[in-house]
Design a protein around this motif. Sequence first.
Motif, PDB file in Angstrom:
ATOM      1  N   UNK A  10      -0.123  66.277   9.197  1.00 30.34           N
ATOM      2  CA  UNK A  10      -1.138  65.955   8.193  1.00 30.34           C
ATOM      3  C   UNK A  10      -0.739  66.416   6.916  1.00 30.34           C
ATOM      4  N   UNK A  11      -0.124  67.685   6.659  1.00 29.71           N
ATOM      5  CA  UNK A  11       0.176  68.282   5.277  1.00 29.71           C
ATOM      6  C   UNK A  11       1.437  67.356   4.735  1.00 29.71           C
ATOM      7  N   UNK A  12       2.453  66.791   5.663  1.00 33.58           N
ATOM      8  CA  UNK A  12       3.370  66.130   5.111  1.00 33.58           C
ATOM      9  C   UNK A  12       2.734  64.553   4.740  1.00 33.58           C
ATOM     10  N   UNK A  13       1.954  64.004   5.418  1.00 31.31           N
ATOM     11  CA  UNK A  13       1.318  62.862   5.337  1.00 31.31           C
ATOM     12  C   UNK A  13       0.434  62.742   4.148  1.00 31.31           C
ATOM     13  N   UNK A  14      -0.331  63.739   3.772  1.00 32.14           N
ATOM     14  CA  UNK A  14      -1.283  63.824   2.589  1.00 32.14           C
ATOM     15  C   UNK A  14      -0.430  64.105   1.421  1.00 32.14           C
ATOM     16  N   UNK A  15       0.559  64.876   1.457  1.00 32.66           N
ATOM     17  CA  UNK A  15       1.399  65.212   0.243  1.00 32.66           C
ATOM     18  C   UNK A  15       2.071  63.805  -0.153  1.00 32.66           C
ATOM     19  N   UNK A  16       2.556  63.044   0.861  1.00 33.86           N
ATOM     20  CA  UNK A  16       3.385  61.753   0.616  1.00 33.86           C
ATOM     21  C   UNK A  16       2.438  60.694   0.053  1.00 33.86           C
ATOM     22  N   UNK A  17       1.170  60.795   0.722  1.00 27.12           N
ATOM     23  CA  UNK A  17       0.382  59.836   0.098  1.00 27.12           C
ATOM     24  C   UNK A  17      -0.130  59.900  -1.173  1.00 27.12           C
ATOM     25  N   UNK A  18      -0.411  61.245  -1.735  1.00 24.99           N
ATOM     26  CA  UNK A  18      -0.818  61.728  -2.983  1.00 24.99           C
ATOM     27  C   UNK A  18       0.333  61.326  -3.995  1.00 24.99           C
ATOM     28  N   UNK A  19       1.594  61.273  -3.634  1.00 24.82           N
ATOM     29  CA  UNK A  19       2.599  60.996  -4.550  1.00 24.82           C
ATOM     30  C   UNK A  19       2.483  59.368  -4.815  1.00 24.82           C
ATOM     31  N   UNK A  20       2.365  58.691  -3.437  1.00 27.84           N
ATOM     32  CA  UNK A  20       2.418  57.376  -3.631  1.00 27.84           C
ATOM     33  C   UNK A  20       0.910  56.882  -4.572  1.00 27.84           C
ATOM     34  N   UNK A  21      -0.103  57.445  -4.506  1.00 22.82           N
ATOM     35  CA  UNK A  21      -1.213  56.903  -5.199  1.00 22.82           C
ATOM     36  C   UNK A  21      -1.137  57.156  -6.646  1.00 22.82           C
ATOM     37  N   UNK A  22      -0.338  58.286  -7.022  1.00 21.69           N
ATOM     38  CA  UNK A  22      -0.156  58.804  -8.306  1.00 21.69           C
ATOM     39  C   UNK A  22       0.793  57.552  -9.050  1.00 21.69           C
ATOM     40  N   UNK A  23       1.869  57.560  -8.368  1.00 21.21           N
ATOM     41  CA  UNK A  23       2.767  56.586  -8.803  1.00 21.21           C
ATOM     42  C   UNK A  23       2.722  55.192  -8.724  1.00 21.21           C
ATOM     43  N   UNK A  24       1.930  54.807  -7.724  1.00 22.26           N
ATOM     44  CA  UNK A  24       1.381  53.542  -7.107  1.00 22.26           C
ATOM     45  C   UNK A  24       0.171  53.000  -7.709  1.00 22.26           C
ATOM     46  N   UNK A  25      -1.113  53.003  -6.897  1.00 25.70           N
ATOM     47  CA  UNK A  25      -2.183  52.275  -7.324  1.00 25.70           C
ATOM     48  C   UNK A  25      -2.855  52.812  -8.608  1.00 25.70           C
TER      49      UNK A  25
END
Length: 217
Positions: A69-84
């Motif tokens: 969960x920690x890995x997934x959330x951290x990667x998701x956060x990076x994606x949201x910041x530099x993506x959508x």
Amino acid sequence: MMNIFRILGDSLHALALILLIAKLWRTKSCAGLSGKTQILSAIIYTTRYADLLSPNHYHSYYVSSMKIAFIAVSCLTVYLIYGPYKKTYDRENDDFYNEFLIVPCFVLSLFSANYMSPLEIMWTFSIFLEAVAILPQLDLLCHVKFVDSYTVCYLLSLGLYRALYILNWAYRYYYEGDYDLIAVGSGFLQTALFSLVFVRIYMLKRREDSVMISVVT
């Protein structure tokens, strides 16, 4: 071993990530967040929990699930910041060079790891990097004039999590005679840096209150 300080610390750590995702989801904005710090967080969790791929991984289903969960959330956060949400990202002020943190931490881990194995080196590297990962966020806070409540609560939860872990180490040393010099030293450094974050947040909130009072009067 588990104790009340570790349980509370882990709970605040999980709460911090929930608040982070809530900010992004509710506001549709990453304003006030350092993308550089979030990249470092993703690196930290990925390297620290690399033992998930090890055939000798013996942790419980709960612990393994939390690691994922920690890995997934951290990667998701990076994606949201530099993506959508990249249009809301303060790229101009979030200009800290992560290389200045990653390279020294990695070199230091090569000389400080208890065992010269890839997993041990990655774990040590993640501990060192976590201690200083808040620096890009602190640098960003020094450039902005406003910080929203979600970001404040996220940073407060993260800082309190680290403070409780210091009490956890003190408890374990007193009752179990167990301590890890690398983790303890890095934890104290991280807590000191978070105290600077709290001071900066306090200054920003005082300024906001002054501006509101001036407008009202």
